[in-house]
Design a protein around this motif. Structure first.
Motif, PDB file in Angstrom:
ATOM      1  N   PHE A  25      36.868  46.476  46.988  1.00  0.00           N
ATOM      2  CA  PHE A  25      37.400  47.706  46.413  1.00  0.00           C
ATOM      3  C   PHE A  25      38.906  47.617  46.189  1.00  0.00           C
ATOM      4  CE2 PHE A  25      39.036  52.052  46.614  1.00  0.00           C
ATOM      5  CZ  PHE A  25      38.237  52.660  45.644  1.00  0.00           C
ATOM      6  N   LEU A  26      39.621  47.057  47.182  1.00  0.00           N
ATOM      7  CA  LEU A  26      41.077  47.010  47.082  1.00  0.00           C
ATOM      8  C   LEU A  26      41.563  45.876  46.196  1.00  0.00           C
ATOM      9  CD1 LEU A  26      42.087  47.737  50.792  1.00  0.00           C
ATOM     10  CD2 LEU A  26      41.981  49.336  48.877  1.00  0.00           C
ATOM     11  N   ILE A  27      40.934  44.705  46.304  1.00  0.00           N
ATOM     12  CA  ILE A  27      41.356  43.538  45.525  1.00  0.00           C
ATOM     13  C   ILE A  27      40.109  42.904  44.905  1.00  0.00           C
ATOM     14  CG2 ILE A  27      42.765  41.445  45.515  1.00  0.00           C
ATOM     15  CD1 ILE A  27      43.845  42.253  48.236  1.00  0.00           C
ATOM     16  N   PRO A  28      39.603  43.469  43.810  1.00  0.00           N
ATOM     17  CA  PRO A  28      38.393  42.925  43.197  1.00  0.00           C
ATOM     18  C   PRO A  28      38.505  41.417  42.954  1.00  0.00           C
ATOM     19  CG  PRO A  28      38.962  45.004  42.171  1.00  0.00           C
ATOM     20  CD  PRO A  28      40.102  44.654  43.085  1.00  0.00           C
ATOM     21  N   GLY A  29      37.498  40.703  43.380  1.00  0.00           N
ATOM     22  CA  GLY A  29      37.474  39.239  43.261  1.00  0.00           C
ATOM     23  C   GLY A  29      37.724  38.550  44.585  1.00  0.00           C
ATOM     24  N   SER A  30      38.374  39.262  45.521  1.00  0.00           N
ATOM     25  CA  SER A  30      38.703  38.630  46.803  1.00  0.00           C
ATOM     26  C   SER A  30      37.455  38.380  47.636  1.00  0.00           C
ATOM     27  CB  SER A  30      39.693  39.500  47.573  1.00  0.00           C
ATOM     28  OG  SER A  30      39.149  40.792  47.816  1.00  0.00           O
ATOM     29  N   ALA A  31      36.447  39.247  47.565  1.00  0.00           N
ATOM     30  CA  ALA A  31      35.221  39.037  48.339  1.00  0.00           C
ATOM     31  C   ALA A  31      34.531  37.744  47.925  1.00  0.00           C
ATOM     32  CB  ALA A  31      34.288  40.229  48.155  1.00  0.00           C
ATOM     33  N   GLN A  32      34.542  37.445  46.620  1.00  0.00           N
ATOM     34  CA  GLN A  32      33.902  36.210  46.153  1.00  0.00           C
ATOM     35  C   GLN A  32      34.704  34.987  46.598  1.00  0.00           C
ATOM     36  OE1 GLN A  32      34.011  39.055  44.341  1.00  0.00           O
ATOM     37  NE2 GLN A  32      31.809  39.318  44.600  1.00  0.00           N
ATOM     38  N   PHE A  77      37.449  48.952  29.628  1.00  0.00           N
ATOM     39  CA  PHE A  77      36.001  48.828  29.697  1.00  0.00           C
ATOM     40  C   PHE A  77      35.582  47.414  30.111  1.00  0.00           C
ATOM     41  CE2 PHE A  77      35.784  52.748  27.075  1.00  0.00           C
ATOM     42  CZ  PHE A  77      34.862  53.438  27.850  1.00  0.00           C
ATOM     43  N   ALA A  78      36.295  46.405  29.644  1.00  0.00           N
ATOM     44  CA  ALA A  78      35.987  45.031  30.040  1.00  0.00           C
ATOM     45  C   ALA A  78      36.190  44.845  31.540  1.00  0.00           C
ATOM     46  CB  ALA A  78      36.854  44.051  29.249  1.00  0.00           C
ATOM     47  N   TYR A  79      37.270  45.394  32.059  1.00  0.00           N
ATOM     48  CA  TYR A  79      37.531  45.266  33.500  1.00  0.00           C
ATOM     49  C   TYR A  79      36.505  46.051  34.304  1.00  0.00           C
ATOM     50  CZ  TYR A  79      40.012  44.952  37.905  1.00  0.00           C
ATOM     51  OH  TYR A  79      40.334  44.695  39.212  1.00  0.00           O
ATOM     52  N   ILE A 123      32.059  46.021  38.107  1.00  0.00           N
ATOM     53  CA  ILE A 123      30.663  46.326  38.468  1.00  0.00           C
ATOM     54  C   ILE A 123      29.930  45.049  38.866  1.00  0.00           C
ATOM     55  CG2 ILE A 123      28.454  47.124  37.557  1.00  0.00           C
ATOM     56  CD1 ILE A 123      30.001  49.152  35.879  1.00  0.00           C
ATOM     57  N   VAL A 124      30.135  43.964  38.088  1.00  0.00           N
ATOM     58  CA  VAL A 124      29.507  42.679  38.422  1.00  0.00           C
ATOM     59  C   VAL A 124      29.964  42.200  39.795  1.00  0.00           C
ATOM     60  CG1 VAL A 124      29.398  40.231  37.783  1.00  0.00           C
ATOM     61  CG2 VAL A 124      29.158  41.993  36.019  1.00  0.00           C
ATOM     62  N   LEU A 125      31.271  42.315  40.067  1.00  0.00           N
ATOM     63  CA  LEU A 125      31.804  41.877  41.353  1.00  0.00           C
ATOM     64  C   LEU A 125      31.254  42.732  42.501  1.00  0.00           C
ATOM     65  CD1 LEU A 125      35.543  41.277  40.357  1.00  0.00           C
ATOM     66  CD2 LEU A 125      33.823  39.527  40.864  1.00  0.00           C
ATOM     67  N   THR A 126      31.108  44.031  42.277  1.00  0.00           N
ATOM     68  CA  THR A 126      30.593  44.912  43.323  1.00  0.00           C
ATOM     69  C   THR A 126      29.133  44.598  43.631  1.00  0.00           C
ATOM     70  OG1 THR A 126      32.120  46.665  42.655  1.00  0.00           O
ATOM     71  CG2 THR A 126      30.236  47.310  44.000  1.00  0.00           C
ATOM     72  N   ILE A 127      28.330  44.413  42.590  1.00  0.00           N
ATOM     73  CA  ILE A 127      26.922  44.059  42.804  1.00  0.00           C
ATOM     74  C   ILE A 127      26.810  42.722  43.532  1.00  0.00           C
ATOM     75  CG2 ILE A 127      24.765  43.456  41.639  1.00  0.00           C
ATOM     76  CD1 ILE A 127      25.511  45.499  39.472  1.00  0.00           C
ATOM     77  N   ASP A 128      27.652  41.762  43.127  1.00  0.00           N
ATOM     78  CA  ASP A 128      27.641  40.466  43.805  1.00  0.00           C
ATOM     79  C   ASP A 128      28.087  40.598  45.256  1.00  0.00           C
ATOM     80  OD1 ASP A 128      27.356  37.468  43.565  1.00  0.00           O
ATOM     81  OD2 ASP A 128      29.481  37.584  44.158  1.00  0.00           O
ATOM     82  N   THR A 129      29.045  41.488  45.517  1.00  0.00           N
ATOM     83  CA  THR A 129      29.493  41.720  46.898  1.00  0.00           C
ATOM     84  C   THR A 129      28.362  42.286  47.748  1.00  0.00           C
ATOM     85  OG1 THR A 129      31.771  42.091  46.183  1.00  0.00           O
ATOM     86  CG2 THR A 129      31.154  42.959  48.336  1.00  0.00           C
ATOM     87  N   GLY A 161      28.779  54.350  45.295  1.00  0.00           N
ATOM     88  CA  GLY A 161      29.792  55.377  45.079  1.00  0.00           C
ATOM     89  C   GLY A 161      31.068  54.812  44.490  1.00  0.00           C
ATOM     90  N   ALA A 162      31.459  53.617  44.938  1.00  0.00           N
ATOM     91  CA  ALA A 162      32.658  52.984  44.393  1.00  0.00           C
ATOM     92  C   ALA A 162      32.475  52.669  42.909  1.00  0.00           C
ATOM     93  CB  ALA A 162      32.968  51.703  45.161  1.00  0.00           C
ATOM     94  N   ILE A 163      31.270  52.227  42.541  1.00  0.00           N
ATOM     95  CA  ILE A 163      31.002  51.948  41.125  1.00  0.00           C
ATOM     96  C   ILE A 163      31.117  53.233  40.300  1.00  0.00           C
ATOM     97  CG2 ILE A 163      29.207  51.282  39.488  1.00  0.00           C
ATOM     98  CD1 ILE A 163      28.211  49.267  41.536  1.00  0.00           C
ATOM     99  N   VAL A 164      30.538  54.312  40.826  1.00  0.00           N
ATOM    100  CA  VAL A 164      30.604  55.589  40.107  1.00  0.00           C
ATOM    101  C   VAL A 164      32.053  56.076  40.005  1.00  0.00           C
ATOM    102  CG1 VAL A 164      29.939  58.019  40.181  1.00  0.00           C
ATOM    103  CG2 VAL A 164      28.270  56.238  40.758  1.00  0.00           C
ATOM    104  N   LEU A 165      32.814  55.933  41.116  1.00  0.00           N
ATOM    105  CA  LEU A 165      34.205  56.379  41.116  1.00  0.00           C
ATOM    106  C   LEU A 165      35.033  55.584  40.115  1.00  0.00           C
ATOM    107  CD1 LEU A 165      36.411  58.131  42.414  1.00  0.00           C
ATOM    108  CD2 LEU A 165      36.746  56.303  44.098  1.00  0.00           C
ATOM    109  N   ALA A 166      34.895  54.250  40.144  1.00  0.00           N
ATOM    110  CA  ALA A 166      35.653  53.424  39.197  1.00  0.00           C
ATOM    111  C   ALA A 166      35.240  53.713  37.761  1.00  0.00           C
ATOM    112  CB  ALA A 166      35.451  51.948  39.525  1.00  0.00           C
ATOM    113  N   GLY A 167      33.922  53.856  37.567  1.00  0.00           N
ATOM    114  CA  GLY A 167      33.457  54.151  36.211  1.00  0.00           C
ATOM    115  C   GLY A 167      33.986  55.469  35.699  1.00  0.00           C
TER     116      GLY A 167
END
Length: 481
Positions: A41-48, A103-105, A110-116, A139-145
Motif C-alpha cells: 500500500f505504501l510503496i507499490p512494488g516493494s512486496a514483490q 489509469f495505467a498506474y 491492482i495487479v500488484l495488490t492481487i499478486d501481494t 478495500g485498498a483497491i477500491v480506495l485507490a480506484g
C-alpha cells in the motif's frame, strides 16, 4: 541436499522471513501477511521485491518512483514557477496524458495488490487474519480506484471546460501601460426582449506586476459615449446617439449598442473578425465605447449570463453580503407602481446575509426604491464577494459544480495561452483589496459624473481620474531638516 548445505542455507532463510517464511508458523505468516500488505500500500512494488517476482517488483517501484518525482516536481514548480505550472496544468494534451498515466498506474497497482494477496498465502495465516487481510486488500483497491477516478474526473472537467470556454479566442497581447484591461459584461436577456442587453458593464484593470485589481463601473444608460478609433467612431465622431425608428431603433445609452450593431445594423460588416476571435460585434462595439470613455486599451472581455449567475454562486456555496436596506424579491408589477407587499415573493432583510444564488440575483437586480446607481454598487459588492469565495480549497471541494456553472455562463475571448499568466495574477490579487471606481454622481458613491449629461469635459475628467488611480504619483520625499 547434504547436512552441510542445509546448514549453510538455514541462516539465509531465517534472515529473510518475507521471502522464505516458516509456513508452519501461523503467527509468523500472520505478521508477514500484514507487513506485505502495508508495503504494497505504501510503496507499490516493494512486496514483490521482498517476497515475489523481483522483475515485476522493480517495474512497480520504478513506476511509483516516477509518480513521486512528478508530484514533487509539480509542487516545486507551483511554489517557484507558478506561471510554468499553470501553463502545463491547463494544457489539453498534458491533462489527457496525466489521465492516461493515472489509469495505467491504477491497473498496475491492482495487479500488484492481487499478486501481494497471492504471496501472503492466506491459508497459512490465522483464521481471522485470512478474512481481515483479504478485506483490507480489496478495500485498498477500491480506495485507490476511487481516488484515481476522482482525480481523473477533475482533470477531465478542467480539460473539457478549458476547451469549451477558450475554444476560440483573440490574439495574445502585452499589457498596456502596465495593465491588462478586461471588459466585464452581465447580460440582461429578459423574456420578451427583441435583443439581449448588457445589464452590468464594468472594466477590470489588473496590474501586470502586482495583480492589483481596479474595477471601473460604467452606468448602462450612460449617453454620448465617445468611441476609440474604429468603425463606430467613423459612424459617431462626436459620441454615440440614439435613433428613433418604428421598425428598428435604439437609444443613446451604452447598453443599446448590441441592439444597434447586431439587430439593426450589419455587425459582421462592422467587425468582420469578431466571431473568429471568440467575440461578437455587439461586444466589440461596447469595447470601443469603453476604450473611448476611459482612455485605455481593452483587448479582452468576459461575459456572464445573468440567468446562470445564480448557478455559479450556488456552486461556490453562497456569498456573504452586508445588506443596508430591505429589498423585495420579484419584479414586474413593481414598475406599474404597485406596492411591493402585493407582488414580492420574499424579502432580503438588512444585516449580514449569507445568500444563495437566487437571493444574490435578486439583490443585484432589484429596482424597487433604488436607482441604477444603487444597483451598480450592489453588483460590485457581489463581484467582490464572489472573488472572496474563489479560494483554492473552496474551488477544490466544489470543483465539478464550479466548472459546470462556469461553462454554462461564461464566454470570453481571452486566449488559452494567457490563462496561466492570469491565473498567477489572480493568486497575487487575492492578497490585495479591490479598488472600485463608479462613474456616477458623488452623492451615490461615485466620482461626480451624471451619466445622462455626459460632456467632453466629463470624459476628460474620467480619463484623468482613472489614470491617477492606476498610476498614483510617487510621493516626494521630505528633505531632512
Amino acid at each position: 541436499m547434504t547436512g552441510a548445505q542445509q546448514s549453510a542455507r538455514r541462516p539465509v532463510i531465517e534472515n529473510r522471513p518475507l521471502r522464505y517464511p516458516n509456513t508452519a508458523s501461523r503467527p509468523m505468516m500472520t505478521r508477514r501477511a500484514w507487513w506485505l500488505l502495508v508495503f504494497n500500500f505504501l510503496i507499490p512494488g516493494s512486496a514483490q521485491v521482498l517476497a515475489g517476482n523481483r522483475r515485476l517488483g522493480r517495474f512497480g517501484l520504478g513506476a511509483t518512483l516516477f509518480g513521486w518525482i512528478l508530484v514533487a516536481l509539480s509542487i516545486v514548480t507551483l511554489l517557484l514557477w507558478q506561471q510554468v505550472f499553470f501553463a502545463i496544468a491547463t494544457n489539453w494534451f498534458v491533462l489527457l496524458g496525466v489521465q492516461a498515466l493515472l489509469f495505467a498506474y491504477l491497473v498496475l497497482w491492482i495487479v500488484l495488490t492481487i499478486d501481494t494477496l497471492r504471496l501472503v498465502r492466506l491459508v497459512r495465516t490465522g483464521s481471522i487474519t485470512r478474512f481481515a487481510v483479504a478485506l483490507v486488500g480489496v478495500g485498498a483497491i477500491v480506495l485507490a480506484g476511487s481516488g484515481v477516478v476522482w482525480a481523473s474526473d477533475r482533470l477531465g472537467g478542467v480539460r473539457d471546460s478549458f476547451g469549451e470556454i477558450f475554444a476560440e479566442s483573440g490574439p495574445s497581447v502585452p499589457p498596456s501601460d502596465g495593465y491588462y484591461n478586461i471588459l466585464l459584461l452581465g447580460a440582461d436577456s429578459g423574456e420578451g426582449r427583441d435583443s439581449m442587453r448588457y445589464d452590468s458593464i464594468s472594466v477590470a484593470s489588473i496590474n501586470a506586476d502586482t495583480g492589483a485589481v481596479t474595477i471601473t463601473g460604467i452606468p448602462r444608460d450612460m449617453v454620448n459615449v465617445p468611441f476609440a478609433p474604429g468603425p463606430m467612431q467613423d459612424l459617431y465622431p462626436n459620441g454615440h446617439s440614439g435613433h428613433a425608428d418604428p421598425v428598428c431603433g435604439w437609444g443613446s445609452g451604452i447598453n443599446q449598442l448590441r441592439t444597434e450593431v447586431e439587430v439593426c445594423r450589419d455587425g459582421t460588416a462592422l467587425y468582420p473578425d469578431a466571431v473568429a476571435n471568440g467575440s461578437e460585434p455587439g461586444i466589440e462595439a461596447t469595447k470601443d465605447a469603453a476604450e473611448g470613455l476611459l482612455g485605455i486599451e481593452i483587448p479582452y472581455y468576459v461575459f456572464i449570463d445573468m440567468h446562470g449567475f445564480a448557478a455559479l454562486i450556488d456552486a461556490l456555496g453562497g456569498v456573504d453580503i452586508e445588506v443596508t436596506e430591505r429589498l423585495p424579491k420579484g419584479g414586474g408589477p413593481a414598475y406599474d407602481g404597485q406596492p411591493a407587499e402585493e407582488w414580492a415573493i420574499g424579502w432580503i432583510e438588512p444585516g449580514m446575509q449569507h445568500m444563495d444564488g437566487d437571493t444574490a440575483q435578486w439583490y443585484a437586480r432589484s429596482r424597487y426604491t433604488t436607482s441604477d446607481w444603487d444597483r451598480m454598487l450592489r453588483q460590485r459588492q457581489l463581484q467582490e464577494a464572489i472573488l472572496a469565495q474563489f479560494t483554492p480549497m473552496n474551488v477544490l471541494n466544489r470543483f465539478n459544480e464550479v466548472l459546470n456553472a462556469g461553462t454554462a455562463i461564461v464566454q470570453t475571448d481571452i486566449p488559452q495561452s494567457m490563462v496561466p499568466y492570469f491565473a498567477e495574477l489572480a493568486l497575487k490579487s487575492k492578497e490585495q483589496p479591490v479598488t472600485t471606481i463608479e462613474l456616477t454622481p458623488s452623492g451615490v458613491g461615485g466620482i461626480g459624473i451624471i451619466p445622462e449629461e455626459l460632456s467632453a469635459d466629463d470624459v476628460a475628467f474620467i480619463q484623468d481620474y482613472l489614470q491617477q488611480a492606476l498610476h498614483p504619483p510617487t510621493p516626494t520625499p521630505t528633505p531632512a531638516a
